[in-house]
Design an enzyme around this catalytic site. Structure first.
Site, PDB file in Angstrom:
ATOM      1  N   SER A 180      44.958  40.144  41.038  1.00 29.53           N
ATOM      2  CA  SER A 180      43.681  40.606  40.703  1.00 29.53           C
ATOM      3  C   SER A 180      42.955  40.056  39.584  1.00 29.53           C
ATOM      4  O   SER A 180      41.857  39.918  39.528  1.00 29.53           O
ATOM      5  CB  SER A 180      43.685  41.967  40.560  1.00 29.53           C
ATOM      6  OG  SER A 180      44.552  42.595  39.538  1.00 29.53           O
ATOM      7  N   HIS A 208      43.888  42.688  47.309  1.00 30.30           N
ATOM      8  CA  HIS A 208      42.488  41.740  47.315  1.00 30.30           C
ATOM      9  C   HIS A 208      42.677  40.776  48.245  1.00 30.30           C
ATOM     10  O   HIS A 208      41.564  39.813  48.436  1.00 30.30           O
ATOM     11  CB  HIS A 208      42.685  41.049  45.877  1.00 30.30           C
ATOM     12  CG  HIS A 208      42.455  41.985  44.771  1.00 30.30           C
ATOM     13  ND1 HIS A 208      40.977  42.309  44.012  1.00 30.30           N
ATOM     14  CD2 HIS A 208      43.462  42.612  43.975  1.00 30.30           C
ATOM     15  CE1 HIS A 208      40.973  43.012  43.220  1.00 30.30           C
ATOM     16  NE2 HIS A 208      42.483  43.241  43.189  1.00 30.30           N
ATOM     17  N   LYS A 239      38.310  48.179  48.407  1.00 33.80           N
ATOM     18  CA  LYS A 239      37.860  46.847  48.181  1.00 33.80           C
ATOM     19  C   LYS A 239      37.151  46.378  49.186  1.00 33.80           C
ATOM     20  O   LYS A 239      36.006  46.745  49.553  1.00 33.80           O
ATOM     21  CB  LYS A 239      39.167  46.017  47.579  1.00 33.80           C
ATOM     22  CG  LYS A 239      39.331  46.446  46.363  1.00 33.80           C
ATOM     23  CD  LYS A 239      40.660  45.974  45.433  1.00 33.80           C
ATOM     24  CE  LYS A 239      40.612  46.864  44.196  1.00 33.80           C
ATOM     25  NZ  LYS A 239      42.023  46.916  43.425  1.00 33.80           N
TER      26      LYS A 239
HETATM   27  C1  LIG Z   1      42.762  47.814  42.955  1.00 34.97           C
HETATM   28  C2  LIG Z   1      44.241  47.624  43.039  1.00 34.97           C
HETATM   29  C3  LIG Z   1      45.003  48.695  43.341  1.00 34.97           C
HETATM   30  C4  LIG Z   1      44.307  50.003  43.147  1.00 34.97           C
HETATM   31  O1  LIG Z   1      43.630  50.314  44.484  1.00 34.97           O
HETATM   32  P1  LIG Z   1      42.618  51.558  44.422  1.00 34.97           P
HETATM   33  O2  LIG Z   1      42.229  52.184  45.702  1.00 34.97           O
HETATM   34  O3  LIG Z   1      41.408  50.976  43.674  1.00 34.97           O
HETATM   35  O4  LIG Z   1      43.011  52.693  43.414  1.00 34.97           O
HETATM   36  C5  LIG Z   1      46.311  48.591  43.552  1.00 34.97           C
HETATM   37  N1  LIG Z   1      46.868  47.133  43.390  1.00 34.97           N
HETATM   38  C6  LIG Z   1      46.247  46.211  43.149  1.00 34.97           C
HETATM   39  C7  LIG Z   1      46.893  45.024  43.099  1.00 34.97           C
HETATM   40  C8  LIG Z   1      44.774  46.244  43.020  1.00 34.97           C
HETATM   41  O5  LIG Z   1      44.119  45.161  42.674  1.00 34.97           O
END
Ligand SMILES: *Cc1c(COP(=O)(O)O)cnc(C)c1O
Length: 386
Positions: A180, A208, A239
């Site tokens: 990320s 991602h 996302k």
């Molecule tokens: C954003 C993210 C999460 C968390 O997801 P949310 O739905 O925002 O709580 C988990 N793992 C990774 C790698 C992320 O980038």
């Protein structure tokens, strides 16, 4: 008393230049946003397929709300398991080519719920990439399992850890697919082959990459043709899907275990049926968004090459997440401020989100950006770098 103690703590954070503040946005968090009443081009969101505010998704949310109401009202095991949840999980499992799936209130909660439950099993160790997401770390720590760490995306380091963990009955090898904060990716073929060679269970967080890579946006494992070698795959609905919630897919037995043992699932209310309805529509759109994926890929490549050629440090980015690492907190803050003055919002990312000395701005491209936006941001970065 509490406020006195906290005020001292906050001063300490401020003195080290790491105080965090919320920014007020009064528009949909799409490619153009309004911050404190002023218009900015937004490069901060993980809205990769530009689905935030999508009308079809909004309509699906409303329809589900009209049928089921807005609240889940109880946990899934007690009385909150609605048909719309069941349908979402069936379709997510099919999307990821796994037997079953389970939805949680967020991606964060998914990682907490999966790792804390599995890690509690006796004679289990968890093997982590050094740069894994905070939610993976928190789940790991909560489990109380022995933790082994390998160097970021370094398969030699990973193998040497695997050699040292032979005595554990369960070895959980955990990685993100696309990272990320660096926008790089793990060599998933090598990773899964090593897991098989040493009898480790592979857990891949595709937060991602879901929606962005692979056939119909199934993720990086699909793109690398190793979906069947990944034991457990995790994703978020927040996302590319631009909705909310997290999910995990794996064998039927694994999901049954979570339903029985995952506290983050058991003791939390079912996600809103409106959200589940929205996620179903979003999934349908994600699958047929090849044109957006191609647009995003081309723009990402173009921006990365342009910044690289100008001698900027984009780390090992190979995706739509493109950091510009300046190193010092001060330089990063100044660059982010200079961009802001020119109508471009790119967040500054500092310790502890990234290691000390690795401060950066993190550009997050979406299918909502066009080539002139990319030209604009790259020119501004090149002009304003220190
Ligand atoms: C954003 C993210 C999460 C968390 O997801 P949310 O739905 O925002 O709580 C988990 N793992 C990774 C790698 C992320 O980038």
């Amino acid at each position: 008393m509490l406020d006195d103690v906290l005020s001292e703590k906050l001063s300490g954070i401020k003195e080290s230049g790491l105080l965090r503040n919320l920014r007020l946005i009064s528009s949909s968090p799409a490619a153009n946003i309004i911050i404190y009443g002023k218009k900015f081009m937004n490069f901060s969101s993980n809205n990769y397929l530009d689905l935030a505010g999508n009308k079809e998704v909004n309509k699906a949310a409303l329809e589900a709300a009209q049928k089921y109401g807005f609240g889940g009202t109880s946990s899934r095991l007690v009385g909150g398991h609605l048909a719309v949840h069941e349908q979402l999980e069936t379709e997510l499992a099919a999307f990821k080519n796994k037997q079953a799936s389970l939805v949680f209130a967020s991606g964060y909660q998914t990682n907490l719920g999966v790792l804390s439950a599995l890690g509690c099993i006796e004679n289990t160790c968890i093997i982590m990439d050094k740069l894994n997401h905070a939610s993976l770390w928190d789940g790991t720590k909560l489990s109380g399992a022995r933790i082994f760490v390998y160097e970021h995306c370094d398969m030699e380091s990973f193998e040497s850890v695997l050699k040292r963990t032979k005595s554990y009955k369960l070895k959980l090898a955990v990685t993100e697919s696309v990272f990320s904060m660096d926008g790089d990716f793990v060599p998933l073929r090598d990773f899964t082959n090593l897991c098989i060679k040493y009898g480790a269970t592979s857990i891949v967080d595709e937060a991602h990459s879901t929606g962005v890579f692979g056939k119909e946006g199934r993720g990086l494992a699909d793109e690398c043709e190793v979906s069947d070698k990944v034991d457990i795959t995790i994703g978020t609905l927040s996302k590319a899907f631009a909705v909310q919630g997290g999910f995990v897919c794996g064998s039927r037995k694994f999901i049954d275990f979570l339903i029985n043992k995952s506290r983050a699932f058991i003791y939390s209310t079912a996600i809103s049926p409106a959200i589940a309805g929205a996620a179903l529509k979003s999934l349908e759109i994600v699958k047929k968004s090849d044109d957006k994926r191609e647009h995003l890929r081309k723009n990402s490549e173009y921006l990365r090459e342009k910044l690289d050629k100008a001698g900027l440090n984009t780390s090992n980015s190979q995706t739509q997440i493109i950091p510009v690492v300046t190193g010092s907190n001060e330089c990063t803050r100044e660059l982010s401020q200079a961009l802001l003055k020119n109508g471009i919002y790119v967040p500054a990312i500092r310790f502890p989100t990234v290691p000390e000395g690795q401060a950066r701005i993190r550009i997050s491209l979406t299918a909502g950006h066009n080539l002139s936006d990319i030209e604009n941001i790259s020119n501004q970065i090149i002009e304003n770098r220190k």
